[in-house]
Design a protein around this motif. Structure first.
Motif, PDB file in Angstrom:
ATOM      1  N   ARG A  14    -107.528 -10.457  21.736  1.00 26.75           N
ATOM      2  CA  ARG A  14    -105.789 -10.365  22.379  1.00 26.75           C
ATOM      3  C   ARG A  14    -105.361 -10.458  21.076  1.00 26.75           C
ATOM      4  NH1 ARG A  14    -106.261 -14.505  27.337  1.00 26.75           N
ATOM      5  NH2 ARG A  14    -105.749 -13.241  28.924  1.00 26.75           N
ATOM      6  N   THR A  15    -106.142 -10.654  19.854  1.00 27.21           N
ATOM      7  CA  THR A  15    -105.213 -10.997  18.826  1.00 27.21           C
ATOM      8  C   THR A  15    -105.131  -9.537  17.710  1.00 27.21           C
ATOM      9  OG1 THR A  15    -106.417 -12.669  17.751  1.00 27.21           O
ATOM     10  CG2 THR A  15    -105.439 -11.875  15.896  1.00 27.21           C
ATOM     11  N   ALA A  16    -106.636  -8.857  18.540  1.00 26.12           N
ATOM     12  CA  ALA A  16    -105.745  -7.343  17.742  1.00 26.12           C
ATOM     13  C   ALA A  16    -105.184  -6.246  18.645  1.00 26.12           C
ATOM     14  CB  ALA A  16    -107.645  -6.891  18.102  1.00 26.12           C
ATOM     15  N   GLY A  17    -104.510  -7.329  19.719  1.00 22.84           N
ATOM     16  CA  GLY A  17    -103.509  -6.193  21.123  1.00 22.84           C
ATOM     17  C   GLY A  17    -104.522  -5.780  21.740  1.00 22.84           C
ATOM     18  N   LEU A  18    -105.869  -5.731  22.513  1.00 13.34           N
ATOM     19  CA  LEU A  18    -107.171  -5.510  23.028  1.00 13.34           C
ATOM     20  C   LEU A  18    -106.919  -6.246  24.373  1.00 13.34           C
ATOM     21  CD1 LEU A  18    -109.529  -4.175  21.319  1.00 13.34           C
ATOM     22  CD2 LEU A  18    -107.001  -2.647  22.070  1.00 13.34           C
ATOM     23  N   ARG A  19    -106.517  -5.542  25.613  1.00 17.80           N
ATOM     24  CA  ARG A  19    -106.873  -6.520  26.769  1.00 17.80           C
ATOM     25  C   ARG A  19    -108.455  -6.668  27.298  1.00 17.80           C
ATOM     26  NH1 ARG A  19    -107.679  -4.602  32.526  1.00 17.80           N
ATOM     27  NH2 ARG A  19    -107.028  -2.774  31.580  1.00 17.80           N
ATOM     28  N   PRO A  20    -108.671  -8.265  27.310  1.00 16.80           N
ATOM     29  CA  PRO A  20    -110.104  -8.150  27.838  1.00 16.80           C
ATOM     30  C   PRO A  20    -110.251  -7.994  28.617  1.00 16.80           C
ATOM     31  CG  PRO A  20    -108.635 -10.186  27.813  1.00 16.80           C
ATOM     32  CD  PRO A  20    -107.769  -9.166  27.663  1.00 16.80           C
ATOM     33  N   THR A  21    -110.655  -6.967  28.808  1.00 15.02           N
ATOM     34  CA  THR A  21    -111.873  -6.747  30.200  1.00 15.02           C
ATOM     35  C   THR A  21    -113.412  -7.116  29.424  1.00 15.02           C
ATOM     36  OG1 THR A  21    -112.372  -4.242  29.119  1.00 15.02           O
ATOM     37  CG2 THR A  21    -109.835  -4.376  29.923  1.00 15.02           C
ATOM     38  N   ARG A  22    -113.652  -6.322  31.282  1.00 10.46           N
ATOM     39  CA  ARG A  22    -115.336  -7.677  31.055  1.00 10.46           C
ATOM     40  C   ARG A  22    -116.033  -6.484  30.072  1.00 10.46           C
ATOM     41  NH1 ARG A  22    -119.475  -5.220  33.508  1.00 10.46           N
ATOM     42  NH2 ARG A  22    -118.622  -4.149  34.670  1.00 10.46           N
ATOM     43  N   GLN A  23    -115.757  -5.370  29.842  1.00  9.42           N
ATOM     44  CA  GLN A  23    -116.459  -4.571  29.396  1.00  9.42           C
ATOM     45  C   GLN A  23    -116.509  -4.413  27.988  1.00  9.42           C
ATOM     46  OE1 GLN A  23    -116.112  -0.760  31.230  1.00  9.42           O
ATOM     47  NE2 GLN A  23    -118.166  -1.029  32.265  1.00  9.42           N
ATOM     48  N   ARG A  24    -115.114  -4.638  27.845  1.00  9.42           N
ATOM     49  CA  ARG A  24    -114.626  -5.276  26.347  1.00  9.42           C
ATOM     50  C   ARG A  24    -115.514  -6.170  25.707  1.00  9.42           C
ATOM     51  NH1 ARG A  24    -108.707  -2.895  26.641  1.00  9.42           N
ATOM     52  NH2 ARG A  24    -108.653  -1.003  26.505  1.00  9.42           N
ATOM     53  N   MET A  25    -115.675  -7.651  26.459  1.00 10.82           N
ATOM     54  CA  MET A  25    -115.629  -8.700  26.436  1.00 10.82           C
ATOM     55  C   MET A  25    -116.966  -8.775  26.278  1.00 10.82           C
ATOM     56  SD  MET A  25    -113.419 -11.297  28.415  1.00 10.82           S
ATOM     57  CE  MET A  25    -114.292 -10.739  29.743  1.00 10.82           C
ATOM     58  N   SER A  26    -117.639  -7.448  26.540  1.00 12.62           N
ATOM     59  CA  SER A  26    -119.155  -7.417  26.700  1.00 12.62           C
ATOM     60  C   SER A  26    -119.663  -7.130  25.620  1.00 12.62           C
ATOM     61  CB  SER A  26    -119.534  -6.751  28.320  1.00 12.62           C
ATOM     62  OG  SER A  26    -119.483  -7.917  29.109  1.00 12.62           O
ATOM     63  N   LEU A  27    -119.389  -5.478  25.659  1.00 10.78           N
ATOM     64  CA  LEU A  27    -119.481  -4.929  24.024  1.00 10.78           C
ATOM     65  C   LEU A  27    -119.193  -6.238  22.734  1.00 10.78           C
ATOM     66  CD1 LEU A  27    -118.710  -1.511  24.944  1.00 10.78           C
ATOM     67  CD2 LEU A  27    -121.147  -2.775  25.260  1.00 10.78           C
ATOM     68  N   ALA A  28    -117.596  -6.297  22.651  1.00 12.16           N
ATOM     69  CA  ALA A  28    -117.553  -7.078  21.414  1.00 12.16           C
ATOM     70  C   ALA A  28    -118.745  -8.470  21.676  1.00 12.16           C
ATOM     71  CB  ALA A  28    -116.503  -8.107  21.653  1.00 12.16           C
ATOM     72  N   LYS A  29    -119.274  -9.293  22.615  1.00 10.25           N
ATOM     73  CA  LYS A  29    -120.632 -10.099  22.052  1.00 10.25           C
ATOM     74  C   LYS A  29    -121.303  -9.836  21.658  1.00 10.25           C
ATOM     75  CE  LYS A  29    -122.035 -14.283  24.687  1.00 10.25           C
ATOM     76  NZ  LYS A  29    -121.930 -14.999  23.681  1.00 10.25           N
ATOM     77  N   LEU A  30    -122.648  -8.314  22.283  1.00 10.93           N
ATOM     78  CA  LEU A  30    -122.725  -7.851  21.380  1.00 10.93           C
ATOM     79  C   LEU A  30    -122.916  -7.144  19.968  1.00 10.93           C
ATOM     80  CD1 LEU A  30    -124.212  -5.595  24.227  1.00 10.93           C
ATOM     81  CD2 LEU A  30    -125.380  -7.635  23.770  1.00 10.93           C
ATOM     82  N   LEU A  31    -121.655  -6.901  20.199  1.00  9.70           N
ATOM     83  CA  LEU A  31    -121.487  -6.494  18.242  1.00  9.70           C
ATOM     84  C   LEU A  31    -120.994  -7.510  17.604  1.00  9.70           C
ATOM     85  CD1 LEU A  31    -118.470  -3.787  19.318  1.00  9.70           C
ATOM     86  CD2 LEU A  31    -120.592  -3.179  18.154  1.00  9.70           C
TER      87      LEU A  31
END
Length: 137
Positions: A14-31
């Motif tokens: 959210r701070t980066a201006g991106l909607r926290p979709t399930r896939q984005r959150m999962s990939l962000a967590k891995l990264l």
């Protein structure tokens, strides 16, 4: 009350201006849960598959580019068609070990410049990135 496991990722996106979709959150967590690192899209896709995150390679590529555009990652192009995505967005450079494709950080203040060329008219230098290619003895 204990924070939910994805709360930091939701806030980061959210701070980066991106909607926290399930896939984005999962990939962000891995990264980002693994600390600073360099990863290819294929490596992240493999990690996602191993973690039972259902995501296509195309979605991984798209997400990595969205994260890069949002400033969450830096793309390091080591040769045409071969990119790594770096979770360390601070000022730094890289050693690239040709034999195994490994990237290693070089602190930004470890590289000194005697002189940079004047940029073309109407442009400015945004950042200088150095990739030092090394081989094993």
């Amino acid at each position: 009350m204990e924070a939910r496991p994805f709360t930091p990722m939701v806030q980061k996106l959210r701070t980066a201006g991106l909607r926290p979709t399930r896939q984005r959150m999962s990939l962000a967590k891995l990264l980002f849960d693994a600390g600073d690192r360099h990863v290819t899209a294929e490596q992240l896709h493999h990690e996602a598959t191993a973690a039972r995150v259902r995501v296509s390679l195309a979605t991984v590529y798209n997400t990595l580019h969205q994260f890069t555009t949002a400033g969450l990652l830096r793309e390091v192009v080591v040769q045409p068609g071969r990119s790594y995505f770096d979770t360390n967005t601070t000022d730094h450079h890289h050693f690239f070990i040709e034999a195994n494709g490994h990237l290693e950080d070089i602190p930004g203040d470890s590289v000194a410049w005697a002189r940079l060329p004047e940029p073309p008219k109407g442009t400015r230098i945004e950042r200088v990135e150095v990739i030092v290619r090394v081989t094993r003895d």
